[in-house]
Design a protein around this motif. Structure first.
Motif, short mmCIF file in Angstrom:
data_model
loop_
_atom_site.label_atom_id
_atom_site.label_comp_id
_atom_site.label_asym_id
_atom_site.label_seq_id
_atom_site.Cartn_x
_atom_site.Cartn_y
_atom_site.Cartn_z
N GLU A 18 149.22 -40.23 36.25
CA GLU A 18 148.88 -38.82 36.30
C GLU A 18 150.10 -37.91 36.45
O GLU A 18 150.09 -36.79 36.00
CB GLU A 18 147.91 -38.55 37.45
N THR A 19 151.11 -38.40 37.14
CA THR A 19 152.29 -37.56 37.33
C THR A 19 153.49 -38.18 36.64
O THR A 19 154.25 -38.93 37.25
CB THR A 19 152.61 -37.37 38.83
N LEU A 20 153.63 -37.87 35.39
CA LEU A 20 154.76 -38.38 34.62
C LEU A 20 155.74 -37.26 34.35
O LEU A 20 155.37 -36.09 34.27
CB LEU A 20 154.27 -38.93 33.28
N SER A 21 156.99 -37.65 34.20
CA SER A 21 157.97 -36.65 33.81
C SER A 21 157.87 -36.45 32.29
O SER A 21 157.31 -37.28 31.58
CB SER A 21 159.38 -37.10 34.18
N GLN A 22 158.44 -35.35 31.83
CA GLN A 22 158.39 -35.10 30.39
C GLN A 22 159.05 -36.22 29.61
O GLN A 22 158.59 -36.62 28.55
CB GLN A 22 159.07 -33.77 30.08
N ARG A 23 160.15 -36.75 30.16
CA ARG A 23 160.86 -37.83 29.48
C ARG A 23 159.99 -39.08 29.38
O ARG A 23 159.95 -39.77 28.36
CB ARG A 23 162.17 -38.15 30.21
N GLU A 24 159.29 -39.37 30.46
CA GLU A 24 158.42 -40.54 30.45
C GLU A 24 157.30 -40.39 29.42
O GLU A 24 156.97 -41.33 28.71
CB GLU A 24 157.83 -40.77 31.85
N GLN A 74 151.79 -34.12 26.08
CA GLN A 74 151.44 -32.75 26.43
C GLN A 74 152.30 -32.37 27.61
O GLN A 74 152.69 -33.22 28.39
CB GLN A 74 149.98 -32.67 26.86
N ASP A 75 152.56 -31.08 27.75
CA ASP A 75 153.35 -30.67 28.92
C ASP A 75 152.71 -31.22 30.18
O ASP A 75 153.36 -31.62 31.13
CB ASP A 75 153.40 -29.15 29.01
N ARG A 76 151.41 -31.24 30.13
CA ARG A 76 150.68 -31.63 31.33
C ARG A 76 150.68 -33.12 31.56
O ARG A 76 150.32 -33.60 32.63
CB ARG A 76 149.23 -31.14 31.16
N TYR A 112 154.57 -48.43 29.63
CA TYR A 112 155.36 -47.74 30.62
C TYR A 112 156.27 -48.69 31.39
O TYR A 112 157.48 -48.50 31.47
CB TYR A 112 154.42 -47.00 31.57
N GLU A 116 160.29 -48.77 31.58
CA GLU A 116 160.83 -48.55 32.90
C GLU A 116 161.78 -49.69 33.30
O GLU A 116 162.92 -49.49 33.66
CB GLU A 116 159.64 -48.47 33.86
N THR A 120 166.52 -50.85 33.15
CA THR A 120 167.21 -50.80 34.45
C THR A 120 167.79 -52.12 34.91
O THR A 120 168.35 -52.88 34.12
CB THR A 120 166.29 -50.22 35.53
N ARG A 139 153.74 -54.02 42.19
CA ARG A 139 153.79 -52.82 43.01
C ARG A 139 153.51 -51.59 42.18
O ARG A 139 152.78 -50.70 42.60
CB ARG A 139 155.16 -52.68 43.70
N PHE B 135 162.43 -33.97 39.68
CA PHE B 135 161.06 -34.47 39.56
C PHE B 135 160.91 -35.84 40.19
O PHE B 135 159.98 -36.10 40.95
CB PHE B 135 160.67 -34.51 38.07
N ARG B 139 158.49 -36.86 43.18
CA ARG B 139 157.41 -37.81 42.96
C ARG B 139 157.55 -39.00 43.89
O ARG B 139 156.58 -39.49 44.45
CB ARG B 139 157.37 -38.28 41.51
N ASN B 346 148.23 -26.04 29.09
CA ASN B 346 148.18 -27.47 29.36
C ASN B 346 149.37 -27.95 30.17
O ASN B 346 149.83 -29.08 30.00
CB ASN B 346 148.10 -28.23 28.03
N ASP B 347 149.87 -27.10 31.03
CA ASP B 347 150.99 -27.52 31.88
C ASP B 347 150.44 -28.08 33.20
O ASP B 347 149.34 -27.75 33.63
CB ASP B 347 151.92 -26.33 32.19
N ALA B 348 151.21 -28.95 33.79
CA ALA B 348 150.79 -29.56 35.06
C ALA B 348 150.67 -28.50 36.14
O ALA B 348 151.38 -27.50 36.13
CB ALA B 348 151.79 -30.62 35.48
N HIS B 350 151.18 -29.45 39.29
CA HIS B 350 152.05 -29.91 40.37
C HIS B 350 153.55 -29.72 40.12
O HIS B 350 154.35 -29.98 41.01
CB HIS B 350 151.76 -31.39 40.69
N TRP B 353 156.84 -27.29 34.67
CA TRP B 353 157.72 -27.76 33.61
C TRP B 353 158.19 -26.64 32.69
O TRP B 353 159.29 -26.68 32.16
CB TRP B 353 156.98 -28.80 32.74
#
Lengths: 457, 457, 457, 457
Positions: A18-24, A74-76, A112, A116, A120, A139, B135, B139, B346-348, B350, B353
Motif C-alpha cells: 500500500e505504501t510504495l515509493s514512486q520508484r518502486e 499511479q501517483d497513488r 517486488y 528489492e 542489494t 519478514r 520516503f 516508511r 490519485n495521489d497518496a 500519506h 508526491w
C-alpha cells in the motif's frame, strides 16, 4: 470452452504494497514484461482459480490463454489490471478479498521482492547468506510475528491421497486446532488442505480469532497446486530448497502424513538436517501418522530409516497410527520443549536461527550420471551426510523413472552407476518397489517398474 | 550533582526492531562505537531526559557524562544495556513505555536505517533520490498510514515563546483536536508542545483513540529540544533539510505560530516551495496565527512578504488573530480541498508526491562570502527563486550576527556584499531590526544589532 | 448575559440506551415532566457546562434559566432535544462525545434506572437489599468489569484546596498512572480532578489504552461539582450514602488528600466500616497523604483518631508526607494483598461483596436535637460504633455551624446536648477549632467559631 | 454403553453471567432442582453433544442417564459442576469454548431470564407485552446490536432433507456469505446447518471477522436438534410462538428451503403476518428456493398459495430455482429496501418494531375438535386471517395424522369437521397428499394417508 466466464477488472493492493515509493511502483510496472511477467501471470492465474475444482495447471493455462495482467503506475500506488480473468474470483464484480490478498502476495514475492533483494546485499553464495535471504523474504511477507507462541505445525504429505487419508488429515487438523495450534502446509489440495479445514472448524469452536493458515509455495508448484481458499498467509519462495528451509525455520513441529515420493524426499531432507551433530540437542517434534490402512506404509518407511540411518535417526520422530487426538497431544508436548529450549537459549520463536542447515541442503541436486556416481552411500559416511545422499539418490532414481528429462538421460547414457553398500541399497530398492505397488509413484504409460540404476562397488 | 539519581538497565525493543536477522543485529552491535555511537548516545540521553524540566543540552550532557549505552547481540534479537542512565526514565526499575519506544526509534533511525540505506540504492545526488530517501526513512519508521484521512496538521513556531503565546498554541491545539485532527511538530517545548497538549485533552473529550502526535527531529536539535512525552511517533531525520521536506510531504496543512528567526526561515522555505509554478494548483492550507499581542509581529511578516514576493505569495496563506476556533475551522476547510485534490489526482494521502521541491531546497546553504555574493535578490528572478534566495540571505545574515562561525567570518572577511535591489533589501533590514527589538533574535553578549552586510548593485 | 451563547440540538444516545424497548422509551418520555424532570434538567445543565471554569451551580442555573431538555420517543429509540443549551458543549454544531456520553449516563441513572428499579424487586428496607441496589446501579452503568485486575484507586479530598495541594494531588495521580492504576473520584474540581489529570498523562506515557477515570456523584452535588472532562465513566447514585457505599465496594484502595469537613466525615465513615469486627481481616489499603505544608493537618487528624478510636484504628491506614512515588508504591503493595485475598476467598474483583456495611451506614443521619442527644460517645461502645457516632456528631456540629437548617435549629432549640466522655469530646472540639483556623470549615458571614453543643454526662 | 466416555468438570461462565449479584447467584443455585432443573439438564446435555453425529434426543438422554449438572454459588459468581458429562465436549480436560458459551446461554435463558422476567413487569396477556418479552429475552442474550447493518438472513427448511438439498443450502449460504450477510436458523442439522457452513467458508474468503451465526431454538426442540458447532450466538426462547416471533423480528430477510410439514407451517405463519393490512408497506424479502429436483415441490406450494390466498399473497415472495447467486443477489436488493424503509421510518435495524403481529399468532393453537370446527376457511374472511386459519387447519390435520395425541383424538372423537369452502379445502388436501407422496410427512407405521377430517358447510 464456450461456457467459460471471464471478467475484466482493476484492483488496488491491500497490505504491504500500500505504501510504495514512486520508484518502486515504476520498477513494478517495468516488470510487466519479460520472464518475470510470465512467472507472475502464471501464479496470478493459479490464484484466481483458487477454490475451483480444476487442479490441473495445464488445463487452467489453456482455458485462459488470453488472460493478461497489467501492472499500472499511479501517483497513488500500484494497480493491477486484469483482462479475461476467471469470473469465479469475483462476486458481483468485486474481487473476493482472499483472492485479492493472494494476488498481491504473489506480486510482492515475485516482482517486488526480487527487485528489492536482487539489487542489494543478499549473498547467495554462502549458507548464512541463503538463510538471510529466506528470512528477508518471510519478514517482508509479514509472517514473522515477534513474540507469538511457538505453535506453528507444518503438515507434509501427498496432495493426491485417497479419501480415507484425506479425512484422517482433516481429523488431525481438527485436534490440532482444538488445542489452538496453527497450520502451515505447501498449499494445494489433499494433505495441504485437510488439516487447514479441520483446524478452521476447531478454531471456530474454540472462538479463536486470528488462526493462521500459512501456505509456502514456489512458482513451479503453485500452478498445479493452487492455494486453497483457507490459506490466509501466502508466501511464494523462489525455489524448492528455499521453500524447504522456510518450512523448517518457521515450523515449530512437523507432521508427516502418507504421500508419494515427494513426501519421502521431504522426510529424508528433514532427517538429514536433524542428524547433523550441531542439531543433536535442538528439539523439533516430528510425527508420522496416518489411518489404520496406512500403517504398513509408515512401518516400511520406518524400517527403511532403521536399516539405512540407524536407530538414532528413528529416535528423531514418533509414529502414531489412527489416533488424531494422540498426535495433537504429542505435538503439544513437543512444542512445550521447543518453547523451553528457545527461552533458555534466547532464540527467537519466529525463526529457528539455531538450526544448522548445511549448504548442500540449500542448493538443488541435479541427477546427472556423474553426480549420481559420486554419491557415497555407505556406512562410513556420517549419518546426516548419508541421509542427504540417500535423498539425492532417491530423487535421482525417481526422476529416472518418471520425469521426462530423467527418462531421456537413462535412455541416452544407460543406467546410473551408484556406489552403494548392499545393506543400504537393498532397502532403498525395496522401498521404491513398494511405492510403485502402492501407486505412490506413477510410472508413465503404466509400464512396469524397472530399476534405472545398478550398484557398483 | 550529588543528588543525581542514575540506574543501570537492560531493555528489549518493541516495534520495528523486534524481528531482525542475525546479520542486522551484528551490524547494530558493531555500531556501538565510533561517530555513530556518539550520535546515538547523545540522542538516547536526550530521550531519557524527556519530561524533565532541563532543556539545556549542554547541562544534560555534562550531568550524565558517565552515561553509556551498549548494543548487545542475542540470537533472539538486539538488547540495549544502559549504564548510569537518568533514573527519571524508570518506574520501580521498569523503563517508561514511551521512553522505551523513543529509544528504539532513535536506534532505528540513527543506526539501523543508516546501515540499511547507506549500503544500498539510495541516490542522494538527485532531487528524486533525496525525496525517495526521505520516503524510505518515514516508511521504515511506520508513520505512513495508507488510507488514513488527510488530517495531519504541522505546527511551527518558537520553542522559547512567552507564556501567552504558549497558552494560545494550546488553545489552537485544543480546537484542532476537537475536530479530530492530528498534530505534527518538531519535538521539544514551546509551540512544539502546546498544540499537542491541547489536542491530547480534546481527543480524550472526543473519545478519539489513536490520536497521533508526530515528532520530526534531527540529531543536532534533539539534545536541546528533547521530544516531549506526548509525542507518540518519533522520527529522527538525518539533517535539517530532510526534516523540512518530511514536514511538507507528510503534513496536510501548516500552522505558523510566532517564533524566532528559525520560524521565519521555515516560513520562507515554505513560500519558496509553494511559489514554484509546478505547485501553483496544489492546495496546502497555511495559517499564520497568534494571540492579540502577536498581531503586530504577524502583520510585519505579512508586509515583508508583500513587499518582496508580492501579492501572489500573500495569497498562499491566511492570517487569523486570536481566534483558535476560526483557525481550526479554516484548517478543516483547507484539508477538505487537499483531500478532494488528492482523490482527483490519485495521489497518496500519506505522502505529498506531487509537490515539487527543487534540489536547491534539499541541500544546506553555507553562507560563505562567495555564496552570499552570488545570491540574486532582485525583482527579475522568479518569485520562488527569490523566496529561496531571501531565505538564504536571511539565514546568512542571522548567522553573521549570532552564530560563532558566522561572526568569525564577518570579523575575518568584513561585511557580506549582497547584490540586492533596494525595494527588497530595505524590507529585509526592517524585518531583522524588528526581530532584534522584539527579542526574537538574540545577539551574543547583548550587543546592539549592526548589519553584517552591505548592498552592492 | 448578552454574551451568552446558546444552541438548540437533537442528540441520540450511545451506549447502554441504544437498544430500548418501545415501552422503555415511552416511560422515558413520560418522565419529561415533574420532579424527575427537574432533577434531570439540573444534571444535564451541569454536564453541558463541563469544562467551563464556572463551578458555581447557582450561577449556571441562573445563566441558563431558559434551558430545556425534552425526551422524545421514536420507533428507533430515544432522542434528546436540547433548547438554549450552552454552546461550549458543541463543536461546529456537533456535541462533544464525552458530553454526549455523560448526558446519557445521567438519563440512564436518573430516569431509566429509577423506572427500572422502582418497579421491581429492590428491597431498600434491608442492608442486603441496599447493597443489591447499589450493585444493580453500577452494573447497569457497565462499570463492573469482570476479571479486570483490582487496580481502582479511590481519591478523596477537598474540591476547593489550595494550589500546592492541587499540584500534589496531580503528582500522586501521575505516579499511580505510571503504575497502570486507575482513578475513581467524586467528580468536580480540586482533588477530584488532580489525580485524574496526572494519571491521564502517565497512562499516555505508559501507552496504556483504556485507562479508567471513574466519577461517582449524586444529584445534589453534580450541579456544584460538574464532572471534569477527563471522567470517562460517570455514575449518578441517588444519594450520599449510596455513593459512599459505591466508593468502598468498587475501590480497591483509598487515598485521602487534605480537604474540608466533608473529607473528614468520609474518613470517619471509612474507619467505622473498617473497624467492624467482620471486616478485621479484609485488606483495604488506606493512605493519608499531602505536601509538606499539610503535614500538621494530617498529623492532627491522626492524633484525633488515636485519642478517640485508639491504636487499632490508626493501624488501618498509613500517613505519607510529600512523597508521591512512595504513596504509589505503597498502594501497589496494598493492592497485591487485596488481589491475593479475593482470589483466596473467591470474591469478585469488581465488587467488594465481603465487606460488611451495617445498615446504620446506609441511611442518612438527620441531626435533630433528639438524634444528637442519643449518640453514645464513650469508650464503652465498640470502636466501629464509636466511629459511626463520631461521624454523626461531627456532621451534626458542622451543620449547626454552617448549614442554614442547622443554624436555625440551634437558634430555635439552643445548643445540642451531647452525651460524651471528655476524653473523646475534647479532641473532637480541638479538631473542629483547627478546621476553622485552617479555613477548612467556612463559617457564614465570617463570624467566629462557637461550639453549638455542650457535653452532658 | 461400555464405550461411552464421561468426564466430571467444573466450569465458570463467560459473558453475560460474569457479573451477578449475590441474590442472583442464590436464585440460580436454588433452581438446581424441580422442573426448571429438568429442562436445563436436558438442554445442557443436548449442547454437550453438539458436534456428535447422534441427533436422536432419546438416544442421547438414555446414553447419559446419570448425567448431572449442579449450580454452585460462590461469592465470586456462579459455577456449574458437571457429572458424567459426554467427554467429547472437552479437550484434554478443558471444555471447548463454544460449548461453554452455549451452556451458559442455556443457563441464562432457561434459569436466569425466567427468574428475572417472571418476577417483574412482563405482561403476557397483551400482544405488546409478548413482543416486549421477546425483545427482553433477545436483548438480555446480547444479540441486538444497535447500529449494525440490516443483513441477518433467516433460513428455514427441513432438518432431515436429502443430500442434494443439503448441498444446495450450503451453496446458497456460501453466496450469502460472499456478500457479507449473516445467517440465522433454528439450530440443528440439515438446512439449519448448511447455510451456516457455506457462509463460514465465504466469510473466511472475504476476510470478514465477526460473522454471525445465530441459532434460535426452544427447549422442546434443542434436544432433538442440538445447535451445530458453527452457531456462535444461541438463544433459547420459551416456546414455538416466541421463537417464530423472534425470527421475524430480528431477521431482515427470509429464505425458505424445501422441508417437511413444519416448514410449510412456518411459511403459512409468515404469510399470515405479511398479509395483515398494517404490514402491507413493510418490506421483508422472502425467497423460496431449492435445487432443480425440488422445483415441483416449490411450484405446488406456490399454486396452493395462489388458489387459497390469491395473487397478493404470491407477490410477497419470489421463487428462484437452482441459482444460489441469484438468490443472494435478490436478497441483497431486498435488504437495501429494508434499510431504506427503516431509515425513513426511523425504526431500529435490530428489531422490527413496526411489524404488526396479532395476538392469535403469539399463542399456541390446540387442535381440539372444537377449535378445528370453529376455523373459518372461506373466501369471505380477510386473507391474513385465512392464512392464520389455514396454518391452524394444516397444523391440526398433520397432528391428526402423525402425532400421538392427535391420532388418539381422532380415534376417540372421529374425524375433524372443518367448515371450509371447497375451493380452499381441495388444494389443501392435494398439498397434504403430495407431502405424503414426497415423504415430507411421515405417517407412523408406514400406513397410507387417510384424511382425518371432513368438510362441512
Amino acid at each position: 470452452m464456450t461456457s467459460r466466464y471471464v471478467i475484466n477488472a482493476s484492483v488496488h493492493p491491500k497490505g504491504s504494497l500500500e505504501t510504495l515509493s514512486q520508484r518502486e511502483v515504476q520498477q513494478l510496472s517495468e516488470a510487466g514484461s519479460g520472464s518475470t511477467y510470465a512467472l507472475f501471470r502464471q501464479c496470478a492465474l493459479a490464484i484466481l482459480n483458487t477454490g475451483t475444482q480444476i487442479d490441473n495447471a495445464k488445463t487452467i493455462l489453456e482455458a485462459y490463454e488470453d488472460f493478461e495482467v497489467r501492472i499500472h503506475q499511479q501517483d497513488r500506488g500500484v494497480r493491477l489490471e486484469l483482462i479475461n480473468a476467471p469470473a469465479d474470483a469475483f462476486v458481483d464484480g468485486h474481487m473476493i478479498s482472499s483472492t485479492r490478498e493472494m494476488l498481491f502476495s504473489a506480486l510482492r514475492d515475485i516482482v517486488y521482492t526480487e527487485n528489492e533483494l536482487s539489487s542489494t546485499r543478499i549473498d547467495l553464495s554462502s549458507s548464512e547468506g541463503i538463510t538471510d535471504y529466506v528470512f528477508h523474504l518471510l519478514r517482508n511477507a509479514r509472517i514473522l510475528h515477534a513474540g507469538a507462541e511457538p505453535n506453528m505445525v507444518v503438515c507434509w504429505g501427498g496432495h493426491s491421497i485417497n479419501s480415507e487419508e484425506y479425512q484422517y488429515s482433516k481429523r488431525v487438523g481438527h485436534e490440532l486446532g482444538l488445542r489452538n495450534l496453527n497450520i502451515c502446509t505447501g498449499c494445494g489440495p489433499g494433505v495441504m488442505k485437510g488439516p487447514m479445514k479441520g483446524a478452521t472448524i476447531a478454531h471456530a469452536k474454540q472462538r479463536l480469532v486470528g488462526g493462521r493458515y500459512l501456505g509456502l509455495t514456489e512458482p513451479g508448484i503453485i500452478a498445479a497446486e493452487a492455494p486453497n481458499p483457507i490459506v490466509n498467509e501466502l508466501v511464494i519462495l523462489p525455489d524448492i530448497e528455499k521453500r524447504l528451509e522456510a518450512f523448517v525455520r518457521v515450523g515449530h513441529g512437523i507432521i508427516i502424513f502418507p504421500g508419494g515420493v515427494g513426501t519421502a524426499e521431504e522426510f529424508l531432507y528433514l532427517l538429514g538436517i536433524l542428524l547433523h551433530p550441531d542439531n543433536a540437542d535442538i528439539p523439533l517434534p516430528v510425527i508420522l501418522t496416518g489411518p489404520s490402512d496406512s500403517a504398513p506404509y509408515l512401518q516400511q518407511l520406518h524400517e527403511f530409516v532403521g536399516a539405512t540411518l540407524g536407530e538414532t535417526a528413528q529416535q528423531r520422530y514418533r509414529i502414531i497410527i489412527d489416533d488424531p487426538a494422540a498426535v495433537a497431544r504429542e505435538m503439544v508436548k513437543g512444542l512445550k520443549e521447543v518453547k523451553d529450549f528457545r527461552c533458555e537459549r534466547n532464540d527467537a520463536f519466529h525463526f529457528n536461527w539455531l538450526l544448522k542447515i548445511e549448504e548442500g541442503f540449500q542448493h538443488p541436486f541435479d541427477p546427472t550420471h556423474e553426480n549420481m556416481a559420486s554419491l557415497q552411500l555407505t556406512r562410513d559416511v556420517p549419518p546426516h551426510e548419508l541421509a542427504a545422499n540417500l535423498r539425492r539418490a532417491f530423487s535421482g532414481i525417481v526422476a529416472g523413472n518418471v520425469k521426462d528429462k530423467g527418462i531421456r538421460r537413462i535412455e541416452q547414457f544407460g543406467r546410473y552407476e551408484i556406489h552403494g553398500a548392499p545393506e543400504i541399497m537393498k532397502p532403498l530398492d525395496a522401498l521404491l518397489q513398494a511405492f510403485v505397488a502402492q501407486h505412490r509413484m506413477k510410472l508413465p504409460g503404466g509400464r512396469p517398474y524397472e530399476p534405472c540404476y545398478r550398484v557398483v562397488s
